[in-house]
Design a protein around this motif. Structure first.
Motif, PDB file in Angstrom:
ATOM      1  N   LEU A  29      -8.683 -48.318 -32.906  1.00  0.00           N
ATOM      2  CA  LEU A  29      -9.508 -47.133 -32.695  1.00  0.00           C
ATOM      3  C   LEU A  29     -10.042 -47.088 -31.267  1.00  0.00           C
ATOM      4  CD1 LEU A  29     -10.678 -44.637 -34.108  1.00  0.00           C
ATOM      5  CD2 LEU A  29     -12.644 -46.037 -34.742  1.00  0.00           C
ATOM      6  N   GLY A  30     -10.451 -48.232 -30.742  1.00  0.00           N
ATOM      7  CA  GLY A  30     -10.912 -48.299 -29.354  1.00  0.00           C
ATOM      8  C   GLY A  30      -9.798 -47.991 -28.373  1.00  0.00           C
ATOM      9  N   GLY A  31      -8.583 -48.456 -28.671  1.00  0.00           N
ATOM     10  CA  GLY A  31      -7.436 -48.149 -27.815  1.00  0.00           C
ATOM     11  C   GLY A  31      -7.115 -46.663 -27.818  1.00  0.00           C
ATOM     12  N   ALA A  32      -7.218 -46.035 -28.989  1.00  0.00           N
ATOM     13  CA  ALA A  32      -6.988 -44.588 -29.071  1.00  0.00           C
ATOM     14  C   ALA A  32      -8.061 -43.833 -28.296  1.00  0.00           C
ATOM     15  CB  ALA A  32      -6.971 -44.136 -30.530  1.00  0.00           C
ATOM     16  N   ALA A  33      -9.303 -44.281 -28.407  1.00  0.00           N
ATOM     17  CA  ALA A  33     -10.386 -43.627 -27.668  1.00  0.00           C
ATOM     18  C   ALA A  33     -10.173 -43.776 -26.166  1.00  0.00           C
ATOM     19  CB  ALA A  33     -11.733 -44.220 -28.077  1.00  0.00           C
ATOM     20  N   ALA A  34      -9.747 -44.956 -25.729  1.00  0.00           N
ATOM     21  CA  ALA A  34      -9.472 -45.174 -24.303  1.00  0.00           C
ATOM     22  C   ALA A  34      -8.339 -44.267 -23.833  1.00  0.00           C
ATOM     23  CB  ALA A  34      -9.129 -46.634 -24.057  1.00  0.00           C
ATOM     24  N   TYR A  36      -7.523 -41.282 -25.061  1.00  0.00           N
ATOM     25  CA  TYR A  36      -8.025 -39.913 -24.945  1.00  0.00           C
ATOM     26  C   TYR A  36      -8.907 -39.739 -23.720  1.00  0.00           C
ATOM     27  CZ  TYR A  36      -6.207 -38.214 -29.371  1.00  0.00           C
ATOM     28  OH  TYR A  36      -5.388 -37.813 -30.376  1.00  0.00           O
ATOM     29  N   VAL A  37      -9.708 -40.750 -23.412  1.00  0.00           N
ATOM     30  CA  VAL A  37     -10.567 -40.672 -22.228  1.00  0.00           C
ATOM     31  C   VAL A  37      -9.713 -40.618 -20.967  1.00  0.00           C
ATOM     32  CG1 VAL A  37     -12.213 -41.967 -20.824  1.00  0.00           C
ATOM     33  CG2 VAL A  37     -12.597 -41.742 -23.276  1.00  0.00           C
ATOM     34  N   LEU A  38      -8.730 -41.490 -20.867  1.00  0.00           N
ATOM     35  CA  LEU A  38      -7.901 -41.544 -19.661  1.00  0.00           C
ATOM     36  C   LEU A  38      -6.946 -40.361 -19.543  1.00  0.00           C
ATOM     37  CD1 LEU A  38      -7.170 -45.356 -19.484  1.00  0.00           C
ATOM     38  CD2 LEU A  38      -8.673 -43.999 -18.009  1.00  0.00           C
ATOM     39  N   ALA A  39      -6.702 -39.656 -20.650  1.00  0.00           N
ATOM     40  CA  ALA A  39      -5.847 -38.470 -20.591  1.00  0.00           C
ATOM     41  C   ALA A  39      -6.510 -37.346 -19.794  1.00  0.00           C
ATOM     42  CB  ALA A  39      -5.521 -37.978 -22.000  1.00  0.00           C
ATOM     43  N   SER A  43     -11.920 -39.969 -13.235  1.00  0.00           N
ATOM     44  CA  SER A  43     -13.144 -39.743 -12.459  1.00  0.00           C
ATOM     45  C   SER A  43     -14.250 -40.673 -12.966  1.00  0.00           C
ATOM     46  CB  SER A  43     -13.565 -38.283 -12.564  1.00  0.00           C
ATOM     47  OG  SER A  43     -13.909 -37.978 -13.894  1.00  0.00           O
ATOM     48  N   ILE A  44     -15.390 -40.616 -12.313  1.00  0.00           N
ATOM     49  CA  ILE A  44     -16.513 -41.479 -12.665  1.00  0.00           C
ATOM     50  C   ILE A  44     -16.970 -41.289 -14.120  1.00  0.00           C
ATOM     51  CG2 ILE A  44     -18.941 -42.032 -12.128  1.00  0.00           C
ATOM     52  CD1 ILE A  44     -16.964 -43.139 -10.109  1.00  0.00           C
ATOM     53  N   PRO A  45     -17.130 -40.049 -14.620  1.00  0.00           N
ATOM     54  CA  PRO A  45     -17.541 -39.910 -16.034  1.00  0.00           C
ATOM     55  C   PRO A  45     -16.536 -40.541 -17.010  1.00  0.00           C
ATOM     56  CG  PRO A  45     -17.867 -37.841 -14.891  1.00  0.00           C
ATOM     57  CD  PRO A  45     -17.138 -38.744 -13.949  1.00  0.00           C
ATOM     58  N   GLN A  46     -15.261 -40.417 -16.723  1.00  0.00           N
ATOM     59  CA  GLN A  46     -14.262 -41.033 -17.599  1.00  0.00           C
ATOM     60  C   GLN A  46     -14.331 -42.568 -17.530  1.00  0.00           C
ATOM     61  OE1 GLN A  46     -13.314 -38.118 -15.983  1.00  0.00           O
ATOM     62  NE2 GLN A  46     -13.173 -36.963 -17.879  1.00  0.00           N
ATOM     63  N   MET A  47     -14.590 -43.098 -16.349  1.00  0.00           N
ATOM     64  CA  MET A  47     -14.682 -44.544 -16.212  1.00  0.00           C
ATOM     65  C   MET A  47     -15.920 -45.089 -16.926  1.00  0.00           C
ATOM     66  SD  MET A  47     -12.052 -45.710 -14.728  1.00  0.00           S
ATOM     67  CE  MET A  47     -11.034 -44.439 -15.438  1.00  0.00           C
ATOM     68  N   ILE A  48     -16.995 -44.322 -16.931  1.00  0.00           N
ATOM     69  CA  ILE A  48     -18.196 -44.732 -17.665  1.00  0.00           C
ATOM     70  C   ILE A  48     -17.916 -44.732 -19.169  1.00  0.00           C
ATOM     71  CG2 ILE A  48     -20.569 -44.051 -18.263  1.00  0.00           C
ATOM     72  CD1 ILE A  48     -20.814 -43.062 -15.326  1.00  0.00           C
ATOM     73  N   LEU A  90     -15.071 -35.904 -28.243  1.00  0.00           N
ATOM     74  CA  LEU A  90     -15.576 -35.349 -26.987  1.00  0.00           C
ATOM     75  C   LEU A  90     -14.435 -35.008 -26.039  1.00  0.00           C
ATOM     76  CD1 LEU A  90     -18.174 -34.835 -25.245  1.00  0.00           C
ATOM     77  CD2 LEU A  90     -17.793 -37.122 -24.333  1.00  0.00           C
ATOM     78  N   ASN A  91     -13.471 -35.910 -25.919  1.00  0.00           N
ATOM     79  CA  ASN A  91     -12.385 -35.692 -24.982  1.00  0.00           C
ATOM     80  C   ASN A  91     -11.275 -34.815 -25.541  1.00  0.00           C
ATOM     81  OD1 ASN A  91     -12.823 -37.356 -22.409  1.00  0.00           O
ATOM     82  ND2 ASN A  91     -13.486 -38.697 -24.041  1.00  0.00           N
TER      83      ASN A  91
END
Length: 95
Positions: A29-34, A36-39, A43-48, A90-91
């Protein structure tokens, strides 16, 4: 009994199997969330967001390996799962 207490009792009774499944499940689940974030870019908000996801997943795995109290492991697992789902939504929906 509340849903939380019932679920914790099941987790606590079958701790070894539940902990093994927790490592696998929350890591996926964490890998899937990562993903979606990196997709959405790097930028800084995505890295946070990525840092929050990675740290919560690390805390769950570390708490299991450190043999912390079952309630601590369960609460960290819930936190990690909720945060991962929130960042996926969110993403996917907003960004």
């Amino acid at each position: 009994m509340t849903l939380y207490q019932t679920t914790f009792d099941i987790f606590n009774r079958n701790y070894m199997g539940s902990a093994a499944m927790a490592v696998i499940g929350q890591s996926c689940l964490g890998g899937a969330a990562a993903m979606y974030v990196l997709a959405n870019g790097t930028s800084i908000p995505q890295m946070i967001q990525l840092a929050i996801i990675v740290l919560t997943c690390i805390f769950v795995n570390t708490s299991i390996l450190a043999q912390m109290k079952h309630k601590v492991v369960f609460n960290l697992l819930l936190l990690s799962s909720i945060l991962s789902v929130v960042f996926i939504l969110l993403n996917t929906l907003i960004l």
